[in-house]
Design an enzyme around this catalytic site. Structure first.
Site, PDB file in Angstrom:
ATOM      1  N   SER A   6       0.845  -1.188   0.000  1.00  0.00           N
ATOM      2  CA  SER A   6       0.000   0.000   0.000  1.00  0.00           C
ATOM      3  C   SER A   6       0.882   1.239   0.000  1.00  0.00           C
ATOM      4  O   SER A   6       1.798   1.341   0.819  1.00  0.00           O
ATOM      5  CB  SER A   6      -0.876   0.021   1.260  1.00  0.00           C
ATOM      6  OG  SER A   6      -1.380   1.339   1.462  1.00  0.00           O
ATOM      7  N   HIS A  31      -1.226  -1.715  -4.017  1.00  0.00           N
ATOM      8  CA  HIS A  31      -2.500  -1.517  -3.306  1.00  0.00           C
ATOM      9  C   HIS A  31      -2.733  -0.016  -3.169  1.00  0.00           C
ATOM     10  O   HIS A  31      -1.924   0.695  -2.560  1.00  0.00           O
ATOM     11  CB  HIS A  31      -2.409  -2.186  -1.933  1.00  0.00           C
ATOM     12  CG  HIS A  31      -3.673  -2.181  -1.146  1.00  0.00           C
ATOM     13  ND1 HIS A  31      -4.701  -3.094  -1.346  1.00  0.00           N
ATOM     14  CD2 HIS A  31      -4.080  -1.381  -0.133  1.00  0.00           C
ATOM     15  CE1 HIS A  31      -5.675  -2.846  -0.487  1.00  0.00           C
ATOM     16  NE2 HIS A  31      -5.330  -1.824   0.255  1.00  0.00           N
ATOM     17  N   ASP A  33      -5.045   2.849  -1.765  1.00  0.00           N
ATOM     18  CA  ASP A  33      -6.088   3.074  -0.753  1.00  0.00           C
ATOM     19  C   ASP A  33      -6.825   4.376  -1.004  1.00  0.00           C
ATOM     20  O   ASP A  33      -6.300   5.450  -0.715  1.00  0.00           O
ATOM     21  CB  ASP A  33      -5.446   3.119   0.638  1.00  0.00           C
ATOM     22  CG  ASP A  33      -5.084   1.748   1.144  1.00  0.00           C
ATOM     23  OD1 ASP A  33      -3.943   1.555   1.574  1.00  0.00           O
ATOM     24  OD2 ASP A  33      -5.965   0.859   1.098  1.00  0.00           O
ATOM     25  N   MET A  35      -9.711   6.905  -0.095  1.00  0.00           N
ATOM     26  CA  MET A  35     -10.512   7.242   1.086  1.00  0.00           C
ATOM     27  C   MET A  35     -11.295   8.533   0.812  1.00  0.00           C
ATOM     28  O   MET A  35     -10.708   9.520   0.350  1.00  0.00           O
ATOM     29  CB  MET A  35      -9.602   7.439   2.306  1.00  0.00           C
ATOM     30  CG  MET A  35      -8.802   6.198   2.649  1.00  0.00           C
ATOM     31  SD  MET A  35      -7.726   6.491   4.066  1.00  0.00           S
ATOM     32  CE  MET A  35      -6.957   4.866   4.170  1.00  0.00           C
ATOM     33  N   HIS A  64      -8.445  -0.229  -3.496  1.00  0.00           N
ATOM     34  CA  HIS A  64      -9.283  -0.467  -2.313  1.00  0.00           C
ATOM     35  C   HIS A  64     -10.130   0.772  -2.079  1.00  0.00           C
ATOM     36  O   HIS A  64      -9.627   1.789  -1.612  1.00  0.00           O
ATOM     37  CB  HIS A  64      -8.348  -0.767  -1.135  1.00  0.00           C
ATOM     38  CG  HIS A  64      -9.047  -0.962   0.171  1.00  0.00           C
ATOM     39  ND1 HIS A  64      -8.385  -0.961   1.375  1.00  0.00           N
ATOM     40  CD2 HIS A  64     -10.343  -1.192   0.489  1.00  0.00           C
ATOM     41  CE1 HIS A  64      -9.235  -1.171   2.360  1.00  0.00           C
ATOM     42  NE2 HIS A  64     -10.430  -1.319   1.849  1.00  0.00           N
ATOM     43  N   MET A  66     -12.393   2.754  -0.103  1.00  0.00           N
ATOM     44  CA  MET A  66     -13.008   3.027   1.189  1.00  0.00           C
ATOM     45  C   MET A  66     -13.933   4.238   1.003  1.00  0.00           C
ATOM     46  O   MET A  66     -13.608   5.367   1.385  1.00  0.00           O
ATOM     47  CB  MET A  66     -11.932   3.273   2.257  1.00  0.00           C
ATOM     48  CG  MET A  66     -11.215   1.993   2.624  1.00  0.00           C
ATOM     49  SD  MET A  66      -9.682   2.234   3.513  1.00  0.00           S
ATOM     50  CE  MET A  66      -8.554   2.370   2.116  1.00  0.00           C
ATOM     51  N   MET A 135     -10.110  -6.948   6.526  1.00  0.00           N
ATOM     52  CA  MET A 135      -9.358  -5.881   7.202  1.00  0.00           C
ATOM     53  C   MET A 135      -8.901  -6.373   8.570  1.00  0.00           C
ATOM     54  O   MET A 135      -9.712  -6.925   9.327  1.00  0.00           O
ATOM     55  CB  MET A 135     -10.220  -4.632   7.377  1.00  0.00           C
ATOM     56  CG  MET A 135     -10.583  -3.908   6.081  1.00  0.00           C
ATOM     57  SD  MET A 135      -9.167  -3.387   5.123  1.00  0.00           S
ATOM     58  CE  MET A 135      -8.401  -2.217   6.243  1.00  0.00           C
ATOM     59  N   ASP A 173      -5.228  -6.962   5.169  1.00  0.00           N
ATOM     60  CA  ASP A 173      -4.782  -5.586   5.047  1.00  0.00           C
ATOM     61  C   ASP A 173      -4.842  -4.885   6.398  1.00  0.00           C
ATOM     62  O   ASP A 173      -5.909  -4.764   6.987  1.00  0.00           O
ATOM     63  CB  ASP A 173      -5.738  -4.900   4.049  1.00  0.00           C
ATOM     64  CG  ASP A 173      -5.374  -3.486   3.741  1.00  0.00           C
ATOM     65  OD1 ASP A 173      -6.174  -2.832   3.049  1.00  0.00           O
ATOM     66  OD2 ASP A 173      -4.317  -3.036   4.192  1.00  0.00           O
TER      67      ASP A 173
HETATM   68  C1  DX5 Z   1      -5.972   1.191   5.944  1.00  0.00           C
HETATM   69  C2  DX5 Z   1      -5.560   0.709   4.559  1.00  0.00           C
HETATM   70  C3  DX5 Z   1      -4.388  -0.224   4.600  1.00  0.00           C
HETATM   71  C4  DX5 Z   1      -3.202   0.400   5.248  1.00  0.00           C
HETATM   72  C5  DX5 Z   1      -2.178  -0.659   5.542  1.00  0.00           C
HETATM   73  O1  DX5 Z   1      -7.264   1.719   5.867  1.00  0.00           O
HETATM   74  O2  DX5 Z   1      -6.620   0.011   3.957  1.00  0.00           O
HETATM   75  O3  DX5 Z   1      -4.045  -0.641   3.279  1.00  0.00           O
HETATM   76  O4  DX5 Z   1      -2.643   1.381   4.410  1.00  0.00           O
HETATM   77  O5  DX5 Z   1      -1.127  -0.032   6.148  1.00  0.00           O
HETATM   78  P1  DX5 Z   1      -0.253  -0.802   7.229  1.00  0.00           P
HETATM   79  O6  DX5 Z   1       0.341  -1.988   6.500  1.00  0.00           O
HETATM   80  O7  DX5 Z   1       0.739   0.237   7.625  1.00  0.00           O
HETATM   81  O8  DX5 Z   1      -1.182  -1.205   8.331  1.00  0.00           O
HETATM   82 ZN    ZN Z   2      -6.136  -0.957   1.943  1.00  0.00          ZN
END
Ligand code: DX5
Ligand code: ZN
Length: 214
Positions: A6, A31, A33, A35, A64, A66, A135, A173
């Protein structure tokens, strides 16, 4: 396991370099992310950033989402270069229709379960997805601690997928490092997201290869 780093915790002032760094570690995909500040209390990036990163790597883009309402943005993410579009079961949009939209765009579909959502919630969709993401932290931020009480959920999903003879990946994740990766691999996960563990690693490529060998 496959490794999907990520870039959430990367330095976005050098995002293209960071994506090339991820590719140089030997990772299997990136990956991304996304948001929206509504579904999770954080805002990261959208299609414009993903589109600007696309030319800098040939790696598979594992996106991903979110987001409370991902459905209306699917065409923009597909156009930006996403290869897989992963929606949260807890989002506001109708799951079957949203998964159908992802397939109509020619992309792979995935669903994500927040920690409080039971494995059984994913069972009705297993025939429609390439991957289920479990998650192991509350979504929204990198660098959180791994939730080991998610291990039975991973095992329950693996048991159901295998019982039906399906080829569905289980991605994990949140708080994944060399130690927790071993736990989730034993429980039946097949894809590990590495965020802060990778960006803080002394030897990133070694970490990736160690997890890929699990
Ligand atoms: C959190 C993300 C993850 C996160 C993982 O909401 O979906 O992908 O970035 O980061 P680490 O590996 O640092 O927990
Ligand atoms: Zn993620």
């Amino acid at each position: 396991m496959k490794v999907s780093p990520s870039i959430l915790t990367c330095d976005f002032g050098y995002a293209a370099d960071e994506v090339r760094f991820v590719e140089d570690t030997g990772a299997d995909m990136v990956h991304l992310d996304v948001m929206d500040g509504v579904f999770v209390p954080n805002i990261s990036f959208g299609p414009a950033v993903i589109g600007s990163l696309r030319p800098h790597t040939s790696l598979f883009f594992d996106v991903h989402l979110m987001m409370a309402q991902p459905r209306r943005m699917l065409p923009a993410f597909a156009k930006a270069g996403a290869d897989m579009l992963n929606i949260h079961l807890e989002c506001d949009d109708p799951i079957d229709e949203t998964l159908a939209d992802i397939h109509a765009l020619g992309k792979k579909a995935a669903i994500t379960l927040k920690p409080a959502t039971p494995a059984e919630a994913a069972f009705p969709y297993l025939e429609q997805v390439a991957m289920v993401l479990v998650m192991t932290v509350e979504p929204g931020f990198g660098g959180q601690s791994f939730m080991s009480d998610m291990l039975p959920k991973i095992a329950a999903l693996r048991q159901e997928i295998d019982r039906r003879g399906l080829q569905v990946d289980i991605q994990v994740d949140g708080g994944i490092n060399a130690d927790t990766a071993r736990l989730v691999a034993e429980a039946g996960a097949t894809v590990a997201v590495l965020g802060s563990a990778l960006f803080n690693a002394e030897q990133p490529s070694t970490l990736v290869k160690t997890v890929q060998a699990m």
